[in-house]
Design a protein around this motif. Structure first.
Motif, PDB file in Angstrom:
ATOM      1  N   ARG A   7     -37.564  11.319   1.375  1.00  0.00           N
ATOM      2  CA  ARG A   7     -37.505  12.598   0.665  1.00  0.00           C
ATOM      3  C   ARG A   7     -36.070  13.093   0.545  1.00  0.00           C
ATOM      4  O   ARG A   7     -35.677  13.630  -0.475  1.00  0.00           O
ATOM      5  CB  ARG A   7     -38.330  13.641   1.401  1.00  0.00           C
ATOM      6  CG  ARG A   7     -39.782  13.503   1.104  1.00  0.00           C
ATOM      7  CD  ARG A   7     -40.533  14.660   1.702  1.00  0.00           C
ATOM      8  NE  ARG A   7     -41.697  14.974   0.904  1.00  0.00           N
ATOM      9  CZ  ARG A   7     -42.589  15.887   1.239  1.00  0.00           C
ATOM     10  NH1 ARG A   7     -42.434  16.558   2.340  1.00  0.00           N
ATOM     11  NH2 ARG A   7     -43.609  16.125   0.472  1.00  0.00           N
ATOM     12  N   ALA A   8     -35.335  12.925   1.611  1.00  0.00           N
ATOM     13  CA  ALA A   8     -33.935  13.366   1.609  1.00  0.00           C
ATOM     14  C   ALA A   8     -33.141  12.586   0.568  1.00  0.00           C
ATOM     15  O   ALA A   8     -32.188  13.105  -0.014  1.00  0.00           O
ATOM     16  CB  ALA A   8     -33.333  13.186   2.998  1.00  0.00           C
ATOM     17  N   VAL A   9     -33.541  11.351   0.328  1.00  0.00           N
ATOM     18  CA  VAL A   9     -32.862  10.542  -0.689  1.00  0.00           C
ATOM     19  C   VAL A   9     -33.061  11.183  -2.061  1.00  0.00           C
ATOM     20  O   VAL A   9     -32.116  11.333  -2.835  1.00  0.00           O
ATOM     21  CB  VAL A   9     -33.414   9.096  -0.693  1.00  0.00           C
ATOM     22  CG1 VAL A   9     -32.827   8.305  -1.855  1.00  0.00           C
ATOM     23  CG2 VAL A   9     -33.101   8.412   0.630  1.00  0.00           C
ATOM     24  N   GLY A  10     -34.280  11.561  -2.341  1.00  0.00           N
ATOM     25  CA  GLY A  10     -34.573  12.231  -3.608  1.00  0.00           C
ATOM     26  C   GLY A  10     -33.811  13.536  -3.717  1.00  0.00           C
ATOM     27  O   GLY A  10     -33.366  13.934  -4.794  1.00  0.00           O
ATOM     28  N   TRP A  11     -33.616  14.182  -2.578  1.00  0.00           N
ATOM     29  CA  TRP A  11     -32.860  15.440  -2.552  1.00  0.00           C
ATOM     30  C   TRP A  11     -31.416  15.215  -2.972  1.00  0.00           C
ATOM     31  O   TRP A  11     -30.838  15.991  -3.727  1.00  0.00           O
ATOM     32  CB  TRP A  11     -32.901  16.007  -1.132  1.00  0.00           C
ATOM     33  CG  TRP A  11     -32.958  17.492  -1.133  1.00  0.00           C
ATOM     34  CD1 TRP A  11     -31.948  18.348  -0.838  1.00  0.00           C
ATOM     35  CD2 TRP A  11     -34.071  18.278  -1.467  1.00  0.00           C
ATOM     36  NE1 TRP A  11     -32.372  19.629  -0.970  1.00  0.00           N
ATOM     37  CE2 TRP A  11     -33.667  19.637  -1.355  1.00  0.00           C
ATOM     38  CE3 TRP A  11     -35.383  18.014  -1.866  1.00  0.00           C
ATOM     39  CZ2 TRP A  11     -34.540  20.683  -1.630  1.00  0.00           C
ATOM     40  CZ3 TRP A  11     -36.234  19.064  -2.134  1.00  0.00           C
ATOM     41  CH2 TRP A  11     -35.791  20.368  -2.005  1.00  0.00           C
ATOM     42  N   ALA A  12     -30.863  14.145  -2.467  1.00  0.00           N
ATOM     43  CA  ALA A  12     -29.475  13.820  -2.789  1.00  0.00           C
ATOM     44  C   ALA A  12     -29.326  13.529  -4.278  1.00  0.00           C
ATOM     45  O   ALA A  12     -28.358  13.949  -4.912  1.00  0.00           O
ATOM     46  CB  ALA A  12     -29.023  12.625  -1.964  1.00  0.00           C
ATOM     47  N   LEU A  13     -30.285  12.848  -4.841  1.00  0.00           N
ATOM     48  CA  LEU A  13     -30.222  12.490  -6.258  1.00  0.00           C
ATOM     49  C   LEU A  13     -30.413  13.719  -7.139  1.00  0.00           C
ATOM     50  O   LEU A  13     -29.843  13.813  -8.222  1.00  0.00           O
ATOM     51  CB  LEU A  13     -31.284  11.445  -6.582  1.00  0.00           C
ATOM     52  CG  LEU A  13     -31.099  10.121  -5.849  1.00  0.00           C
ATOM     53  CD1 LEU A  13     -32.140   9.129  -6.306  1.00  0.00           C
ATOM     54  CD2 LEU A  13     -29.709   9.576  -6.081  1.00  0.00           C
ATOM     55  N   LYS A  14     -31.198  14.658  -6.661  1.00  0.00           N
ATOM     56  CA  LYS A  14     -31.398  15.899  -7.406  1.00  0.00           C
ATOM     57  C   LYS A  14     -30.078  16.651  -7.522  1.00  0.00           C
ATOM     58  O   LYS A  14     -29.767  17.245  -8.539  1.00  0.00           O
ATOM     59  CB  LYS A  14     -32.446  16.768  -6.715  1.00  0.00           C
ATOM     60  CG  LYS A  14     -32.713  18.051  -7.460  1.00  0.00           C
ATOM     61  CD  LYS A  14     -33.584  18.979  -6.631  1.00  0.00           C
ATOM     62  CE  LYS A  14     -33.731  20.314  -7.350  1.00  0.00           C
ATOM     63  NZ  LYS A  14     -34.429  21.301  -6.509  1.00  0.00           N
ATOM     64  N   ALA A  15     -29.305  16.613  -6.435  1.00  0.00           N
ATOM     65  CA  ALA A  15     -27.999  17.272  -6.429  1.00  0.00           C
ATOM     66  C   ALA A  15     -27.077  16.625  -7.456  1.00  0.00           C
ATOM     67  O   ALA A  15     -26.256  17.297  -8.079  1.00  0.00           O
ATOM     68  CB  ALA A  15     -27.386  17.201  -5.037  1.00  0.00           C
ATOM     69  N   VAL A  16     -27.222  15.325  -7.634  1.00  0.00           N
ATOM     70  CA  VAL A  16     -26.412  14.600  -8.615  1.00  0.00           C
ATOM     71  C   VAL A  16     -26.738  15.078 -10.027  1.00  0.00           C
ATOM     72  O   VAL A  16     -25.844  15.282 -10.852  1.00  0.00           O
ATOM     73  CB  VAL A  16     -26.673  13.084  -8.525  1.00  0.00           C
ATOM     74  CG1 VAL A  16     -25.964  12.361  -9.662  1.00  0.00           C
ATOM     75  CG2 VAL A  16     -26.182  12.551  -7.194  1.00  0.00           C
TER      76      VAL A  16
END
Length: 123
Positions: free
Chosen positions: A53-62
């Motif tokens: 989930r945190a990975v998806g969070w990082a990509l959302k920030a991108v």
DNA sequence: GCAGTGACCTCGT
DNA sequence: AACGAGGCCACTG
């Protein structure tokens, strides 16, 4: 150097290894053109198998940062089923699919890629 | 500092 | 085999 702003995604090379986001970006940057990987694979490679989930969070920030969006091929990250779950977060709902098709990625459904043919593992 | 949120994954029914 | 619920992680208000 002083601590960098964390509300804005930073390019991997400009961040320290301690930043989880930076580690995610570093892996995503390695994804070859025409290949895709999953959130879980990335999380597992980072040593945190349950941090998908945190990975998806990082990509959302991108996605919210135009500069990083050009540097990091976040469109090559899909979920376990090959579904483009993050397509709505791109500039347009079809941008993710269009980029993947342009790289020659095959689709088994309108918003689902052929994982068996294009899956890339970080290892 | 607590509680809520989300581009997920895995395990039980 | 399909559906539902829980859990883990990092970030925000």
């Amino acid at each position: 150097m002083p601590d960098a702003p964390r509300s804005r995604p930073v390019h991997a090379s400009a961040s320290s290894d301690a930043d989880f986001y930076a580690r995610v970006y570093r892996v995503v940057e390695r994804i070859p053109e025409g290949r895709v990987t999953t959130y879980g694979r990335i999380a597992r490679h980072l040593g945190a198998p349950r941090a998908s989930r945190a990975v998806g969070w990082a990509l959302k920030a991108v996605a919210s940062d135009p500069v990083s969006a050009l540097e990091i091929p976040c469109h090559r990250v899909v979920n376990r089923e090959g579904r483009l779950t993050g397509r709505l977060h791109f500039v347009t709902p079809t941008a993710m699919e269009e980029r993947l098709r342009a790289e020659g990625v095959a689709f088994t459904a309108p918003d689902r890629v052929d994982l068996a043919a294009h899956l890339w593992d970080p290892a």
